[in-house]
Motif scaffolding. Structure first.
Motif, mmCIF file in Angstrom:
data_model
loop_
_atom_site.group_PDB
_atom_site.id
_atom_site.type_symbol
_atom_site.label_atom_id
_atom_site.label_comp_id
_atom_site.label_asym_id
_atom_site.label_seq_id
_atom_site.Cartn_x
_atom_site.Cartn_y
_atom_site.Cartn_z
ATOM 1 N N VAL A 159 0.351 -14.123 -7.060
ATOM 2 C CA VAL A 159 0.483 -13.277 -8.237
ATOM 3 C C VAL A 159 -0.462 -12.080 -8.178
ATOM 4 N N LEU A 160 -1.624 -12.238 -7.576
ATOM 5 C CA LEU A 160 -2.568 -11.132 -7.453
ATOM 6 C C LEU A 160 -1.954 -9.978 -6.665
ATOM 7 N N ALA A 162 1.364 -9.574 -6.078
ATOM 8 C CA ALA A 162 2.577 -9.115 -6.750
ATOM 9 C C ALA A 162 2.259 -8.101 -7.845
ATOM 10 N N ARG A 163 1.224 -8.366 -8.625
ATOM 11 C CA ARG A 163 0.857 -7.443 -9.692
ATOM 12 C C ARG A 163 0.254 -6.162 -9.131
ATOM 13 N N GLY A 164 -0.539 -6.301 -8.082
ATOM 14 C CA GLY A 164 -1.156 -5.116 -7.503
ATOM 15 C C GLY A 164 -0.149 -4.156 -6.901
ATOM 16 N N GLN A 166 3.144 -4.339 -7.665
ATOM 17 C CA GLN A 166 4.245 -4.246 -8.615
ATOM 18 C C GLN A 166 5.578 -4.693 -8.006
ATOM 19 N N LYS A 168 8.399 -8.006 -7.864
ATOM 20 C CA LYS A 168 8.856 -9.111 -8.719
ATOM 21 C C LYS A 168 9.942 -9.873 -7.991
ATOM 22 N N THR A 194 6.635 -15.357 -7.990
ATOM 23 C CA THR A 194 5.193 -15.192 -7.827
ATOM 24 C C THR A 194 4.516 -16.535 -8.033
ATOM 25 N N GLU A 196 0.913 -18.623 -8.786
ATOM 26 C CA GLU A 196 -0.465 -18.602 -9.257
ATOM 27 C C GLU A 196 -1.345 -19.397 -8.310
#
Length: 415
Positions: A159-160, A162-164, A166, A168, A194, A196
């Protein structure tokens, strides 16, 4: 002996308030310790379960030297098929092994075709991985769930990352890595979802199918980085680890040393230090209990001797031998310890039952509503109660010895 017990009990009842206060202190101490042991033991078991069942497994088998250089994820220390077969043979032959799963680990560059970052990739066999780490699938935050953990051509992205970047579920990404001989290869994947981290927000572990990993690394043979192993009973992890070490000791490398190493989860994660801290804290609480019992009972016995000097002189003057006077006061301390242990144990068991009825829950990352299930083993109850009783007798020893050595004439003159 029965007569001494009767007299000791009568003496304690003569000083009801003091006996009650001393017993209450022992009761509170032993009840608090047993409740603490039960709750911390439950929390420790849940924490270990989250780490082992969602990431590590109970133990792992590696090629010699791999764990020492694990940060670099060395591909040259993968197990070739012949060596992996030896590990499989040992695992299949151990009746305490419930399941095991092969993995391939390597570092790669992860790109969304615009930005790039580094990730650590785990190539896994989905079915076997689910058997070893049953909580891994529960860490998935979005995307397709259920069925196989990951299919060919799919990737679970931390997830780190994926968010960085962007990305999905459903996006196409590319992994680029260097294989063992130094050549570079890339492969595109569809983001399944994603994931965790089990150890906090800094996790960068992604998952792909093991065959995709071998294809990306251009392996000509089905190499294995590690075998993650699940043991039938967690308390036997160290025993199984030792048994596998002995079994695999016969498999030698070219230098004549053992070619394979076995490490339990405690040696693979810093979370083992937290588990050790819980054990140290439990020991500290037990030491505090011993101190409370020692001071409380020694105080009441010293006062009992001081207030009963003339009585001691009288029973000594009528011919009571010193050993019986010693036994009398030791028995009083013994009765205080037994009484406090029995009542304290009963209160703690009732408290443990109540905590299980009320269902205390907490969250651990993505795992929601984890229930604490406090429990206390018979061995813990007996050891703590036995410790209290022994300390109670020892605390009575000095006052009892003093009473047994009094000169009858001097004692009778005491005012």
């Amino acid at each position: 002996m029965v007569k001494i017990l009767e007299i000791a009990a009568r003496n304690l009842l003569r000083y009801r308030r003091r006996t009650l206060l001393t017993s209450l202190l022992v009761v509170i101490g032993i009840a608090a310790v047993l409740l603490f042991v039960a709750i911390t033991g439950s929390f420790k078991a849940l924490m270990i379960g989250q780490i082992t069942d969602s990431m590590l497994g109970h133990l792992q088998v590696h090629r010699r030297g791999y764990v020492a250089s694990i940060e670099s994820l060395p591909l040259n220390l993968n197990m070739p098929p012949q060596l992996a077969a030896q590990a499989v043979k040992a695992l299949d032959g151990n009746p305490d092994v419930e399941a095991y799963a092969p993995r391939i680990k390597f570092g790669a560059m992860f790109s969304n075709f615009t930005e790039t970052t580094s990730v650590r990739v785990n190539g896994v066999d989905p079915g076997r991985e689910n058997s070893v780490t049953p909580l891994l699938a529960g860490r998935q935050l979005d995307g397709e769930r259920g069925g196989a953990l990951v299919k060919r051509g799919e990737m679970l992205v931390p997830v780190l990352v994926a968010r960085g970047l962007q990305v999905k579920a459903g996006d196409t990404v590319v992994l680029v890595t260097t294989n063992k001989d130094g050549s570079v290869n890339g492969k595109t994947f569809v983001v399944r979802g994603t994931l965790e981290s089990a150890t906090g927000p800094g996790g960068r572990d992604g998952y792909v199918h093991i065959e995709d990993a071998r294809e990306l690394l251009r392996m000509t043979e089905p190499e294995v980085t590690e075998f993650a192993v699940r043991v039938k009973r967690q308390e036997r992890v160290e025993r199984v680890t030792a048994a596998l070490v002995d079994e695999l000791a016969a498999v030698k490398n070219k230098q004549g040393a053992a070619a394979l190493e076995v490490h339990s989860w405690q040696r693979l994660t810093p979370f083992a230090n937290i588990a050790n801290m819980i054990d140290v804290l439990t020991l500290a609480i037990k030491v505090m209990l011993v101190s409370i019992v020692l001071v409380a009972i020694m105080n009441v016995m010293v006062m009992a001797v001081y207030e009963r000097i003339r009585e001691i002189g009288t029973i000594a003057a009528i011919g009571t031998p010193p050993r019986r006077i010693l036994a009398l006061f030791l028995t009083e301390g013994l009765l205080l310890g037994v009484l406090g242990s029995v009542i304290g144990t009963g209160i703690s068991l009732g408290g443990i039952y109540a905590l299980n009825v009320w269902k205390i829950s907490y969250n651990f990352g993505q795992q929601q509503g984890l229930l604490l299930a406090p429990a206390i083993g018979v061995q813990d109850v007996l050891s703590i109660a036995g410790m209290v009783i022994v300390v109670a007798v020892l605390a009575s020893l000095q006052p009892a010895w003093k009473a047994s050595r009094m000169d009858p004439i001097t004692a009778l003159r005491h005012v």
